[in-house]
Write a protein that holds these residues in place. Sequence first.
Motif, PDB file in Angstrom:
ATOM      1  N   GLY A 172      -1.167  12.701  -1.794  1.00 14.94           N
ATOM      2  CA  GLY A 172      -0.173  11.439  -3.475  1.00 14.94           C
ATOM      3  C   GLY A 172      -0.666  12.042  -4.511  1.00 14.94           C
ATOM      4  O   GLY A 172      -1.771  12.433  -4.546  1.00 14.94           O
ATOM      5  N   GLY A 187       4.343  11.837  -2.782  1.00 17.53           N
ATOM      6  CA  GLY A 187       4.744  11.453  -4.645  1.00 17.53           C
ATOM      7  C   GLY A 187       3.969  12.478  -5.280  1.00 17.53           C
ATOM      8  O   GLY A 187       4.609  13.130  -6.264  1.00 17.53           O
ATOM      9  N   TRP A 230       5.797  10.292  -8.540  1.00 18.88           N
ATOM     10  CA  TRP A 230       6.592   8.651  -8.117  1.00 18.88           C
ATOM     11  C   TRP A 230       5.532   8.204  -9.087  1.00 18.88           C
ATOM     12  O   TRP A 230       6.530   7.188  -9.203  1.00 18.88           O
ATOM     13  CB  TRP A 230       5.209   9.249  -7.130  1.00 18.88           C
ATOM     14  CG  TRP A 230       5.250   8.119  -6.321  1.00 18.88           C
ATOM     15  CD1 TRP A 230       4.871   6.160  -6.157  1.00 18.88           C
ATOM     16  CD2 TRP A 230       6.237   7.183  -5.529  1.00 18.88           C
ATOM     17  NE1 TRP A 230       5.013   5.665  -5.383  1.00 18.88           N
ATOM     18  CE2 TRP A 230       6.264   5.906  -4.841  1.00 18.88           C
ATOM     19  CE3 TRP A 230       7.855   7.673  -5.231  1.00 18.88           C
ATOM     20  CZ2 TRP A 230       7.221   4.815  -3.826  1.00 18.88           C
ATOM     21  CZ3 TRP A 230       8.571   6.790  -4.440  1.00 18.88           C
ATOM     22  CH2 TRP A 230       8.341   5.625  -3.575  1.00 18.88           C
ATOM     23  N   TYR A 239       0.905  -0.990  -0.037  1.00 15.25           N
ATOM     24  CA  TYR A 239      -0.084   0.102   0.015  1.00 15.25           C
ATOM     25  C   TYR A 239       0.957   1.037  -0.120  1.00 15.25           C
ATOM     26  O   TYR A 239       0.445   2.302  -0.975  1.00 15.25           O
ATOM     27  CB  TYR A 239      -0.998  -0.557   1.436  1.00 15.25           C
ATOM     28  CG  TYR A 239      -1.477   1.401   1.256  1.00 15.25           C
ATOM     29  CD1 TYR A 239      -2.795   1.346   1.008  1.00 15.25           C
ATOM     30  CD2 TYR A 239      -0.660   2.519   2.040  1.00 15.25           C
ATOM     31  CE1 TYR A 239      -3.598   2.540   0.881  1.00 15.25           C
ATOM     32  CE2 TYR A 239      -2.019   3.804   2.385  1.00 15.25           C
ATOM     33  CZ  TYR A 239      -3.458   3.724   1.614  1.00 15.25           C
ATOM     34  OH  TYR A 239      -4.384   4.917   2.067  1.00 15.25           O
ATOM     35  N   ASP A 240       2.013   1.144   0.663  1.00 15.42           N
ATOM     36  CA  ASP A 240       2.681   2.869   0.989  1.00 15.42           C
ATOM     37  C   ASP A 240       3.343   2.524  -0.657  1.00 15.42           C
ATOM     38  O   ASP A 240       4.111   3.787  -0.766  1.00 15.42           O
ATOM     39  CB  ASP A 240       4.208   2.351   1.919  1.00 15.42           C
ATOM     40  CG  ASP A 240       3.447   2.233   3.446  1.00 15.42           C
ATOM     41  OD1 ASP A 240       1.757   3.262   3.832  1.00 15.42           O
ATOM     42  OD2 ASP A 240       3.461   1.921   4.444  1.00 15.42           O
ATOM     43  N   LEU A 241       3.949   1.921  -1.022  1.00 13.60           N
ATOM     44  CA  LEU A 241       4.582   1.523  -2.104  1.00 13.60           C
ATOM     45  C   LEU A 241       4.051   2.414  -3.968  1.00 13.60           C
ATOM     46  O   LEU A 241       3.585   3.781  -4.738  1.00 13.60           O
ATOM     47  CB  LEU A 241       4.854   0.597  -2.580  1.00 13.60           C
ATOM     48  CG  LEU A 241       6.459   0.261  -2.187  1.00 13.60           C
ATOM     49  CD1 LEU A 241       6.846  -1.350  -3.300  1.00 13.60           C
ATOM     50  CD2 LEU A 241       7.152   1.249  -2.274  1.00 13.60           C
ATOM     51  N   VAL A 271       7.219   2.478  -9.867  1.00 15.15           N
ATOM     52  CA  VAL A 271       7.315   3.853  -9.005  1.00 15.15           C
ATOM     53  C   VAL A 271       8.866   4.340  -9.157  1.00 15.15           C
ATOM     54  O   VAL A 271       9.369   3.571  -9.172  1.00 15.15           O
ATOM     55  CB  VAL A 271       7.020   3.236  -7.522  1.00 15.15           C
ATOM     56  CG1 VAL A 271       4.761   3.239  -7.588  1.00 15.15           C
ATOM     57  CG2 VAL A 271       7.879   2.765  -6.903  1.00 15.15           C
ATOM     58  N   GLU A 313      11.499   7.408  -6.541  1.00 15.14           N
ATOM     59  CA  GLU A 313      11.356   8.213  -5.926  1.00 15.14           C
ATOM     60  C   GLU A 313      12.002   9.806  -6.705  1.00 15.14           C
ATOM     61  O   GLU A 313      11.978  10.573  -6.945  1.00 15.14           O
ATOM     62  CB  GLU A 313      12.630   8.536  -4.648  1.00 15.14           C
ATOM     63  CG  GLU A 313      12.058   7.750  -3.620  1.00 15.14           C
ATOM     64  CD  GLU A 313      11.249   8.575  -2.398  1.00 15.14           C
ATOM     65  OE1 GLU A 313      11.410   9.575  -3.376  1.00 15.14           O
ATOM     66  OE2 GLU A 313      11.135   8.243  -1.716  1.00 15.14           O
ATOM     67  N   HIS A 347       1.568   6.381  -1.267  1.00 11.64           N
ATOM     68  CA  HIS A 347       2.654   7.430  -1.657  1.00 11.64           C
ATOM     69  C   HIS A 347       2.220   8.817  -1.116  1.00 11.64           C
ATOM     70  O   HIS A 347       2.521   9.087  -2.061  1.00 11.64           O
ATOM     71  CB  HIS A 347       3.813   6.998  -3.123  1.00 11.64           C
ATOM     72  CG  HIS A 347       5.583   7.823  -1.626  1.00 11.64           C
ATOM     73  ND1 HIS A 347       6.143   7.362  -0.902  1.00 11.64           N
ATOM     74  CD2 HIS A 347       6.080   8.331  -2.434  1.00 11.64           C
ATOM     75  CE1 HIS A 347       7.172   8.224  -0.457  1.00 11.64           C
ATOM     76  NE2 HIS A 347       7.548   8.678  -0.909  1.00 11.64           N
ATOM     77  N   LYS A 348       2.311   9.048   0.566  1.00 12.97           N
ATOM     78  CA  LYS A 348       1.870   9.641   0.304  1.00 12.97           C
ATOM     79  C   LYS A 348       2.795  11.421   0.118  1.00 12.97           C
ATOM     80  O   LYS A 348       2.313  12.591  -0.052  1.00 12.97           O
ATOM     81  CB  LYS A 348       1.867  10.358   1.994  1.00 12.97           C
ATOM     82  CG  LYS A 348       0.564   9.241   2.131  1.00 12.97           C
ATOM     83  CD  LYS A 348       0.079   9.237   3.964  1.00 12.97           C
ATOM     84  CE  LYS A 348      -0.946   8.997   4.147  1.00 12.97           C
ATOM     85  NZ  LYS A 348      -1.483   9.315   6.128  1.00 12.97           N
TER      86      LYS A 348
END
Length: 225
Positions: free
Chosen positions: A102, A31, A192, A23-25, A185, A187, A28-29
């Motif tokens: 995100g 993003g 993102w 979920y986090d990937l 995804v 960085e 990504h908040k």
Amino acid sequence: MRLFVLLLVMLGSAATASAAGTYDLLFHKGGLSGLHVPAPASAGKEPPDALLYDRVLLSGKKGEAPDNDNIGLQLSADDNVALILRQGPRMRSLGNFPASVGNPLIMYFLESTLSDVAAQSGGSPYYIRNRIKEALMKDAEIVPVSVHLGDRDIAAQKVTLRPLEKDKARSKMGRFAELALSVTVSEQVPGWLYSLEANVPEGQGPEDAGYRNAITLTDKGEAKP
């Protein structure tokens, strides 16, 4: 818009699960951090895109050409995000979202995919939504990849979910049990999300077309610092 809200609530609850890495990937908040709001458009003109994505959608009969369109992501000074679908001369708003969530493109991708698959398979969208929710709460297949954007090669991660792979009702879904959702995804990618793709193989019958929903970032609308 109601479906977007339902999906956001559903996925927000998934983030509290112990296997929240998937979920986090995808959600990504941070993003959209680092993107700059483009200069305002002239009066009467559409606001400029901060990011632009190409979309290829194949959901018709065998032999039909896929639809090709674009999705623009627009930022405003009040930290809101708008998604705009452009199909030739036609434009349609896909919703407005707070930047704090995100990149909202992931919500549109998942919601449009489950709606398309439900329509094509005759299955329940609620059933498919729940299988996606469960997949987001589990470990996913994650592999390192390299993507090309502009004049750069960028290290990224490709996350693949197969929400119906081990479902107890898999046999009733036919070829749609092979649904695969892949999201790449990084960085180093503005926004993102580099690409989002859903695939279902075609079947044996003349009407059993495959399904593909592929959204890829271009460098045409990339916001510069």
